[in-house]
Motif scaffolding. Structure first.
Motif, PDB file in Angstrom:
ATOM      1  N   SER A   1      -9.337  19.410   5.955  1.00 12.41           N
ATOM      2  CA  SER A   1      -8.854  18.290   6.749  1.00 12.41           C
ATOM      3  C   SER A   1      -9.474  16.882   5.939  1.00 12.41           C
ATOM      4  CB  SER A   1      -9.977  18.502   8.153  1.00 12.41           C
ATOM      5  OG  SER A   1      -9.640  19.576   8.669  1.00 12.41           O
ATOM      6  N   ILE A   2     -10.390  17.071   5.138  1.00 13.07           N
ATOM      7  CA  ILE A   2     -11.246  15.803   4.639  1.00 13.07           C
ATOM      8  C   ILE A   2     -10.009  14.644   3.936  1.00 13.07           C
ATOM      9  CG2 ILE A   2     -12.533  15.005   2.789  1.00 13.07           C
ATOM     10  CD1 ILE A   2     -14.508  17.292   3.488  1.00 13.07           C
ATOM     11  N   PRO A   3      -9.234  15.318   3.188  1.00 16.45           N
ATOM     12  CA  PRO A   3      -8.033  14.235   2.795  1.00 16.45           C
ATOM     13  C   PRO A   3      -7.662  13.378   3.663  1.00 16.45           C
ATOM     14  CG  PRO A   3      -8.170  16.391   1.543  1.00 16.45           C
ATOM     15  CD  PRO A   3      -8.968  16.605   2.632  1.00 16.45           C
ATOM     16  N   GLY A   4      -7.418  14.067   4.859  1.00 16.92           N
ATOM     17  CA  GLY A   4      -6.505  13.419   6.135  1.00 16.92           C
ATOM     18  C   GLY A   4      -7.308  12.442   6.561  1.00 16.92           C
ATOM     19  N   MET A   5      -8.610  12.291   6.272  1.00 16.86           N
ATOM     20  CA  MET A   5      -9.473  11.245   6.794  1.00 16.86           C
ATOM     21  C   MET A   5      -9.493  10.214   5.988  1.00 16.86           C
ATOM     22  SD  MET A   5     -12.346  14.059   8.525  1.00 16.86           S
ATOM     23  CE  MET A   5     -13.193  12.760   9.553  1.00 16.86           C
ATOM     24  N   VAL A   6      -9.158  10.188   4.737  1.00 14.03           N
ATOM     25  CA  VAL A   6      -9.406   9.154   3.684  1.00 14.03           C
ATOM     26  C   VAL A   6      -8.305   8.407   3.156  1.00 14.03           C
ATOM     27  CG1 VAL A   6     -10.523   9.079   1.465  1.00 14.03           C
ATOM     28  CG2 VAL A   6     -11.631  10.495   3.051  1.00 14.03           C
ATOM     29  N   VAL A   7      -7.234   9.333   2.861  1.00 13.28           N
ATOM     30  CA  VAL A   7      -6.018   8.828   2.074  1.00 13.28           C
ATOM     31  C   VAL A   7      -5.159   7.835   2.747  1.00 13.28           C
ATOM     32  CG1 VAL A   7      -5.674  11.026   0.583  1.00 13.28           C
ATOM     33  CG2 VAL A   7      -4.465  10.790   2.702  1.00 13.28           C
ATOM     34  N   GLN A   8      -5.233   7.756   3.994  1.00 17.49           N
ATOM     35  CA  GLN A   8      -4.517   6.641   4.672  1.00 17.49           C
ATOM     36  C   GLN A   8      -5.027   5.318   4.225  1.00 17.49           C
ATOM     37  OE1 GLN A   8      -6.784   8.569   6.104  1.00 17.49           O
ATOM     38  NE2 GLN A   8      -8.090   7.294   7.525  1.00 17.49           N
ATOM     39  N   ILE A   9      -6.273   5.375   4.203  1.00 22.72           N
ATOM     40  CA  ILE A   9      -6.861   3.883   3.960  1.00 22.72           C
ATOM     41  C   ILE A   9      -6.196   3.120   2.766  1.00 22.72           C
ATOM     42  CG2 ILE A   9      -9.127   2.802   3.262  1.00 22.72           C
ATOM     43  CD1 ILE A   9     -10.557   4.877   4.892  1.00 22.72           C
ATOM     44  N   PRO A  10      -5.868   3.901   1.477  1.00 23.84           N
ATOM     45  CA  PRO A  10      -5.379   3.070   0.462  1.00 23.84           C
ATOM     46  C   PRO A  10      -4.015   2.928   0.813  1.00 23.84           C
ATOM     47  CG  PRO A  10      -6.263   5.084  -0.294  1.00 23.84           C
ATOM     48  CD  PRO A  10      -6.794   4.902   1.078  1.00 23.84           C
ATOM     49  N   ALA A  11      -3.382   3.885   1.473  1.00 26.17           N
ATOM     50  CA  ALA A  11      -2.150   4.087   1.631  1.00 26.17           C
ATOM     51  C   ALA A  11      -1.507   2.667   2.660  1.00 26.17           C
ATOM     52  CB  ALA A  11      -1.484   5.029   2.455  1.00 26.17           C
ATOM     53  N   LEU A  12      -2.209   2.643   3.650  1.00 29.81           N
ATOM     54  CA  LEU A  12      -2.166   1.655   4.620  1.00 29.81           C
ATOM     55  C   LEU A  12      -2.307   0.124   3.859  1.00 29.81           C
ATOM     56  CD1 LEU A  12      -3.322   2.332   8.139  1.00 29.81           C
ATOM     57  CD2 LEU A  12      -1.028   2.600   7.195  1.00 29.81           C
ATOM     58  N   LEU A  13      -3.209  -0.093   2.913  1.00 27.71           N
ATOM     59  CA  LEU A  13      -3.546  -1.287   2.332  1.00 27.71           C
ATOM     60  C   LEU A  13      -2.441  -1.546   1.260  1.00 27.71           C
ATOM     61  CD1 LEU A  13      -5.506  -3.488   1.596  1.00 27.71           C
ATOM     62  CD2 LEU A  13      -6.563  -1.998  -0.083  1.00 27.71           C
ATOM     63  N   LEU A  14      -1.980  -0.495   0.752  1.00 26.08           N
ATOM     64  CA  LEU A  14      -1.077  -0.774  -0.400  1.00 26.08           C
ATOM     65  C   LEU A  14       0.532  -1.229   0.308  1.00 26.08           C
ATOM     66  CD1 LEU A  14      -1.444   2.367  -2.843  1.00 26.08           C
ATOM     67  CD2 LEU A  14      -1.744  -0.347  -3.284  1.00 26.08           C
ATOM     68  N   LEU A  15       0.824  -0.455   1.665  1.00 20.82           N
ATOM     69  CA  LEU A  15       2.068  -1.071   2.265  1.00 20.82           C
ATOM     70  C   LEU A  15       1.909  -2.081   2.780  1.00 20.82           C
ATOM     71  CD1 LEU A  15       2.753   2.883   3.672  1.00 20.82           C
ATOM     72  CD2 LEU A  15       3.833   1.530   1.817  1.00 20.82           C
ATOM     73  N   GLY A  16       0.984  -2.389   3.384  1.00 19.63           N
ATOM     74  CA  GLY A  16       0.749  -3.887   3.871  1.00 19.63           C
ATOM     75  C   GLY A  16       0.878  -4.896   2.828  1.00 19.63           C
ATOM     76  N   LEU A  17       0.395  -4.927   1.845  1.00 14.75           N
ATOM     77  CA  LEU A  17       0.196  -5.662   0.796  1.00 14.75           C
ATOM     78  C   LEU A  17       1.946  -5.897   0.263  1.00 14.75           C
ATOM     79  CD1 LEU A  17      -2.551  -4.947  -1.453  1.00 14.75           C
ATOM     80  CD2 LEU A  17      -2.239  -6.985  -0.027  1.00 14.75           C
ATOM     81  N   ALA A  18       2.496  -4.781   0.425  1.00 12.93           N
ATOM     82  CA  ALA A  18       3.996  -4.677  -0.359  1.00 12.93           C
ATOM     83  C   ALA A  18       4.795  -5.525   0.644  1.00 12.93           C
ATOM     84  CB  ALA A  18       4.415  -3.197  -0.337  1.00 12.93           C
ATOM     85  N   ILE A  19       4.582  -5.418   2.102  1.00  8.46           N
ATOM     86  CA  ILE A  19       5.706  -6.058   2.769  1.00  8.46           C
ATOM     87  C   ILE A  19       4.987  -7.434   3.540  1.00  8.46           C
ATOM     88  CG2 ILE A  19       6.535  -3.681   3.601  1.00  8.46           C
ATOM     89  CD1 ILE A  19       4.911  -4.007   6.154  1.00  8.46           C
ATOM     90  N   ARG A  20       4.067  -7.826   2.883  1.00  6.83           N
ATOM     91  CA  ARG A  20       3.491  -9.154   3.743  1.00  6.83           C
ATOM     92  C   ARG A  20       4.245 -10.415   3.511  1.00  6.83           C
ATOM     93  NH1 ARG A  20       1.544  -8.783  -1.433  1.00  6.83           N
ATOM     94  NH2 ARG A  20       1.074 -10.583  -2.558  1.00  6.83           N
ATOM     95  N   LYS A  21       5.272 -10.513   2.832  1.00  6.71           N
ATOM     96  CA  LYS A  21       6.036 -11.552   2.794  1.00  6.71           C
ATOM     97  C   LYS A  21       7.647 -11.343   3.505  1.00  6.71           C
ATOM     98  CE  LYS A  21       4.403 -13.585  -1.487  1.00  6.71           C
ATOM     99  NZ  LYS A  21       4.893 -13.943  -2.986  1.00  6.71           N
ATOM    100  N   SER A  22       8.026 -10.053   3.319  1.00  3.78           N
ATOM    101  CA  SER A  22       9.034  -9.665   3.778  1.00  3.78           C
ATOM    102  C   SER A  22       9.234  -9.291   5.472  1.00  3.78           C
ATOM    103  CB  SER A  22       9.711  -8.454   3.135  1.00  3.78           C
ATOM    104  OG  SER A  22       9.045  -7.272   3.024  1.00  3.78           O
ATOM    105  N   LYS A  23       8.115  -8.538   5.773  1.00  7.27           N
ATOM    106  CA  LYS A  23       7.913  -8.353   6.947  1.00  7.27           C
ATOM    107  C   LYS A  23       6.450  -8.604   7.561  1.00  7.27           C
ATOM    108  CE  LYS A  23      10.884  -4.221   6.487  1.00  7.27           C
ATOM    109  NZ  LYS A  23      11.249  -4.740   5.033  1.00  7.27           N
ATOM    110  N   PRO A  24       6.265 -10.033   7.771  1.00  6.56           N
ATOM    111  CA  PRO A  24       4.599 -10.405   8.095  1.00  6.56           C
ATOM    112  C   PRO A  24       4.019  -9.899   9.139  1.00  6.56           C
ATOM    113  CG  PRO A  24       6.434 -12.236   8.465  1.00  6.56           C
ATOM    114  CD  PRO A  24       7.225 -11.073   7.594  1.00  6.56           C
ATOM    115  N   LEU A  25       4.919  -9.730  10.307  1.00  5.00           N
ATOM    116  CA  LEU A  25       4.325  -9.170  11.464  1.00  5.00           C
ATOM    117  C   LEU A  25       3.820  -7.682  11.332  1.00  5.00           C
ATOM    118  CD1 LEU A  25       6.582 -10.668  14.367  1.00  5.00           C
ATOM    119  CD2 LEU A  25       4.059 -11.096  13.726  1.00  5.00           C
ATOM    120  N   LEU A  26       4.781  -6.978  10.657  1.00  3.10           N
ATOM    121  CA  LEU A  26       4.355  -5.501  10.549  1.00  3.10           C
ATOM    122  C   LEU A  26       3.299  -5.442   9.610  1.00  3.10           C
ATOM    123  CD1 LEU A  26       4.877  -2.550  11.122  1.00  3.10           C
ATOM    124  CD2 LEU A  26       6.632  -2.697   9.149  1.00  3.10           C
ATOM    125  N   ALA A  27       3.072  -6.243   8.478  1.00  2.00           N
ATOM    126  CA  ALA A  27       2.136  -6.358   7.518  1.00  2.00           C
ATOM    127  C   ALA A  27       0.729  -6.867   8.369  1.00  2.00           C
ATOM    128  CB  ALA A  27       2.285  -7.361   6.498  1.00  2.00           C
TER     129      ALA A  27
END
Length: 237
Positions: free
Chosen positions: A153-179
């Protein structure tokens, strides 16, 4: 392994095999989109399970895993003294497994919707790990094998943190509201995890609620992604 959990394992392995093998197929993309759209329904299932417990259950302080314990009584697993009795434990454990499968289907099947790049690839594979962690939590309840359940269970409590940060940065210009929504969910899940670390020292912290915030922010984010995809496809038609 009880027959019900053997069936869960077989279904999970078959689903994962199909998703990994055909991850570029339109059908997997559709299933992933539906899975992300509906994944927050987990909490409706949890509500039904809580309504049917045969021992008092504290939503604010008891972990989600208590609902999946297969036996009744105190000291059902290591490090707990809670009186636990969840007759619908199989339902909640299926929900853990199915939410994990849905997470993986969306992470792999919807890859073409995201910008190209290695950082996005890493983020989506981290979400795959998140899904695998949820499946493990459902397949191995805490009373069956506490350490395997916990370590799974532990990985599922941690890995989403860097995942969301990376995805937010990737779409901050093309999809600002979703970012922006991605960053808000990132703050929510990160804050919940940090407070969970302090729970042993501050026993008044509502650990059960914090754990639910940890997952709910990710599920709500997935729902927002699915809605964004639906709107784009609808208005481009």
């Amino acid at each position: 392994m009880p027959t019900a959990y053997l069936v869960m394992a077989v279904v999970s392995i078959a689903a994962l095999t199909a998703i990994f093998t055909y991850r570029r197929h339109r059908m997997v993309a559709m299933l992933g989109w539906i899975g992300w759209l509906l994944i927050s329904a987990y909490f409706l299932v949890e509500y039904v399970v809580i309504l049917n417990v045969a021992a008092p259950y504290d939503f604010f302080h008891q972990p989600m895993s208590d609902l999946g314990v297969t036996v009744c009584g105190e000291d059902a697993y290591l490090l707990t003294t809670n009186d636990i009795c969840s007759p619908y434990h199989l339902l909640i454990n299926w929900s853990f497994a199915l939410s994990g499968i849905a997470t993986i289907a969306g992470a792999l099947g919807l890859r073409t919707w995201w910008p190209a790049g290695k950082k996005v690839d890493i983020a989506l594979w981290l979400l795959v790990v998140h899904g695998l962690s949820n499946i493990a939590a459902g397949l191995v309840p805490a009373d069956v094998d506490f350490w395997l359940h916990t370590l799974g269970s532990i990985p599922g409590m941690v890995v989403q943190i860097p995942a969301l940060l990376l995805l937010g940065l990737a779409i901050r210009k093309s999809k600002p509201l979703l970012a922006w929504w991605t960053f808000i969910c990132w703050v929510g899940t990160t804050g919940a995890l940090i407070l969970l670390f302090y729970q042993p020292e501050w026993m008044s912290l509502p650990g059960g609620l914090l754990q639910r915030v940890l997952y709910a922010t990710v599920y709500l984010w997935m729902g927002a992604v699915a809605l964004t995809i639906w709107k784009q496809q609808r208005f481009s038609a």
